[in-house]
Design an enzyme around this catalytic site. Structure first.
Site, short mmCIF file in Angstrom:
data_model
loop_
_atom_site.label_atom_id
_atom_site.label_comp_id
_atom_site.label_asym_id
_atom_site.label_seq_id
_atom_site.Cartn_x
_atom_site.Cartn_y
_atom_site.Cartn_z
N TYR A 232 12.43 40.82 77.61
CA TYR A 232 11.58 39.71 76.79
C TYR A 232 12.65 39.08 76.25
CZ TYR A 232 10.76 38.01 72.51
OH TYR A 232 10.68 37.60 71.05
N ASP B 54 6.07 41.03 73.83
CA ASP B 54 6.47 41.97 72.78
C ASP B 54 5.57 42.48 71.87
OD1 ASP B 54 5.55 40.20 70.65
OD2 ASP B 54 7.43 39.90 69.47
N GLU C 184 16.98 36.21 68.56
CA GLU C 184 16.50 37.93 69.35
C GLU C 184 16.75 38.72 69.42
OE1 GLU C 184 12.73 36.69 70.26
OE2 GLU C 184 12.89 34.68 69.90
#
Ligand code: SF4
Length: 292
Positions: free
Chosen positions: A118, A136, A35
């Site tokens: 996020y 996102d 990520e």
């Protein structure tokens, strides 16, 4: 308008990319690394580096035992290298304070270095299957178009609540829905050329409204000639060197604008990506003796 979960999930079952961090053996730490890498870098560039990192640093304590310079070198040219330093810091905290395990709780995740809104939710959702909204740019775009009938505006505090309202109630289904929504934005409902003919959603407010143009015209960020490119060139010199280098090596790496070079060098020092040794040489973070 909502999003047809059944249609979206059916499409995802049939077409989801076989990304290695989606495999069942990927741990929360592996997913966290993916990520961080994927935030500003495309999958095709991330995947080989991620595979190396998973082998080299299978758990946070393995990364914590490496130096900042080793992590920066291994980051290679993924861009925005502050991410690598923050991840290294995060690994140290996970190893020292969390038993070498990535926590599942969003608030605890948010307290870790380098983990923002996020990433915390992406880890909670994709690694631990929680029902949390993961927003996102891809998700914002699909929601703006399909639900609100417009192109996305600037990020807003409402984004999380609006996306959460769309999640199916059953927890495992909600987590998969989040992944599917993101995949739709990445592969079909793209920023410039949404392929509506291939879209699995039976209803889309944006199409119904005649595909209205965006209120906000976004500038495409150029890279050539920017301070960011200058920073990258200077960092390349230090990454390729086996130890501290003289200033002239950096001067030769960016000759087009001495003022810009000085600015880039300053910002790398301020960001802690590089340091200056007592005898005036420059080195990757942790490889010189910082001047006080
Ligand atoms: S129909 Fe087109 S604009 Fe609407 S969600 Fe699908 S791809 Fe995006």
């Amino acid at each position: 308008m909502s999003i047809d979960a059944q249609a979206l999930l059916g499409w995802f079952d049939d077409t989801a990319r076989a990304l290695p961090w989606r495999e069942p053996e990927a741990t929360a730490w592996h997913i966290l690394m993916s990520e961080i890498m994927l935030q500003q870098t495309p999958v095709v560039r991330v995947e080989p580096i991620w595979r190396e990192w998973v082998t080299r640093w299978p758990v946070p304590s393995a990364m914590a035992a490496s130096s900042q310079a080793e992590v920066l070198r291994a980051w290679g040219k993924l861009g925005y290298p502050r991410r690598a330093l923050r991840l290294h810091e995060c690994a140290r905290v996970l190893a020292a304070e969390h038993g070498d395990v990535v926590p599942a709780d969003v608030d605890v995740l948010l307290s870790l270095p380098g983990i923002g809104a996020y990433t915390a939710r992406a880890v909670a959702c994709f690694a631990y299957g929680q029902r949390v909204p993961v927003v996102d740019t891809n998700v914002r775009r699909v929601v703006a178009r399909a639900v609100h009938g417009r192109e996305p505006g600037n990020p807003s505090s409402r984004d999380l609540a609006e996306t959460e309202a769309l999640l199916p109630a059953p927890v495992p289904r909600a987590a998969r829905f989040s992944a599917a929504l993101m995949e739709l934005g990445a592969l079909v409902c793209t920023a410039r050329n949404p392929d509506c003919a291939r879209c699995p959603l039976p209803h889309c407010a944006w199409v119904a409204a005649g595909k209205p143009a965006a209120d906000v015209v976004r500038k495409v960020q150029k890279y050539e000639g920017t301070d960011r490119q200058a920073r990258g060139r200077l960092l390349d010199v230090l990454r390729d060197a086996s130890g501290p280098v003289e200033r002239i090596r950096l001067d030769l790496a960016w000759t087009r604008d001495p003022g810009q070079r000085a600015r880039a060098l300053d910002s790398l020092l301020v960001d802690g990506l590089i340091e200056q040794t007592d005898d005036g040489l420059f080195a990757l973070a942790g490889e010189g003796s910082p001047t006080g």
